[in-house]
Design an enzyme around this catalytic site. Sequence first.
Site: not given
Ligand code: GDP
Ligand code: IMO
Ligand code: MG
Length: 430
Positions: A39-41, A305, A333
């Site tokens: 995960a990457g949040h 992506r 947006d």
């Molecule tokens: P998560 O894995 O669901 O937590 O999402 P990620 O953090 O991996 O990816 C979402 C990306 O979109 C991040 O870079 C956030 O900073 C960005 N983001 C989240 N909400 C918004 C939004 O409403 N508008 C824009 N432009 N970016 C957003």
């Molecule tokens: P968050 O929490 C997007 C995808 C990988 C791959 C598949 C299996 O940031 O939304 P793994 O390493 O879990 O065995 O990979 O799942 N994947 C994600 N794609 N967001 C994620 O997490 C992911 N975690 C795994 O890219 O296709």
């Molecule tokens: Mg993520």
Amino acid sequence: MTNVAVIGSQWGDEGKGKIVDWLSEKADVIVRFQGGHNAGHTLVIDGKTYKLSLLPSGVVRKGKISIIGNGVVIDPEALLEEIERVKTMGVDISPKNLVIAENAALILPVHSQLDKAAEAARGESKIGTTGRGIGPAYEDKVGRRAIRVCDLSDKDILKERVDALLFHHNALRKGLGAEPLNAKDVLAFLDKVAPKILPFVQPAWLLLDKLNREGKRILFEGAQGVMLDDDHGTYPYVTSSNTVTGSAFTGSGLKVGSIGYVLGITKAYTTRVGSGPFPTEQDNEVGEGLGARGHEFGTVTKRKRRCGWFDAVMVRQAVKIAGINGIALTKLDVLDGMKELKICVGYEYAGKQYDYFPASIKAQANVKPIYETFPGWSESTSGARSYRDLPANAIKYIRRIEELLEVPADILSTSPERDDTILIKDPFSR
Ligand code: GDP
Ligand code: IMO
Ligand code: MG
């Protein structure tokens, strides 16, 4: 009942981190319950960016308890690195505000090695995993040979557990032509991390039960998304855990029924990272534009992506399977300035129409989307903080999504910043 679960409704990266951080102002406890450092949040607070992989996204706020539940697979080195990195950004992390479940399974270096070797062996048909060892670690957990966090406190048990693990892995490594592992080296590694991890360890289920009975508000933070669920996603192009709401109970030990509202985090278009079917993918300038404006690069692996139109059929399926009560529609947006927008409202495959995503690999790879087309808007929604600030065509787009999903958009997000968020209905006040 005010506890809330946040679940990704697509293929991950919907903006869960941003929304969990925003919602955690109203929560007392934030819990991760599945996945790992795949995960990457991302959180953006006053221009400062925090990237979290294992730490719950409530950790940056003072006075909150963050829990890494038993359903998470924990790479101890990755966790310790993340704790140090986030601490240097000025965030307080100690056993007072971070709890690790004693019965969570560990990810060891052997797991990421195996993950990468298996991907290499798959060649063209690789899954596109994050290479973090998530799949092999869950396999060991289900196979009853995982090393768990609680094992770190007992050297005799740990020795037995490592022997059992290596009995399996060394046979496998032999088949793959890799060097066998030595129990002594694995034990030395575990000895090194144990004293740093153990201060955070508790029976998390017991703490959660107590906090729940005290009426504390608990926020569950899902990782990945429903279409990456091991049962309900685009198998085998999925992750190795259940990403749906039910996992919040099994992955934390809090009793079934203790969640009052499920918020599905939903991007206003679709993205996917890694291989696998993606019916509405736009491998053209539309997809390039979405990717560029949305900065669609993986938080964990930096991979580009894949981007495409909003798929209402798939998200409706996620809504039903995960029991989503309302959505947070994010990244609206990113659609600013597009002449027209499309939403997938059904599929055609082998002469038949579908209002759901069939399970077979062949069907998933070959369904043709049926689209509705909408006029776009030229105005900027970036940073909008009120529904009134949205252009009429953006409102029409949102309304149609609500109709198709059969649930309301309770939150809208208009930029990465914490406060560029529009609250329509508070998930905690149901
Ligand atoms: P998560 O894995 O669901 O937590 O999402 P990620 O953090 O991996 O990816 C979402 C990306 O979109 C991040 O870079 C956030 O900073 C960005 N983001 C989240 N909400 C918004 C939004 O409403 N508008 C824009 N432009 N970016 C957003
Ligand atoms: P968050 O929490 C997007 C995808 C990988 C791959 C598949 C299996 O940031 O939304 P793994 O390493 O879990 O065995 O990979 O799942 N994947 C994600 N794609 N967001 C994620 O997490 C992911 N975690 C795994 O890219 O296709
Ligand atoms: Mg993520």
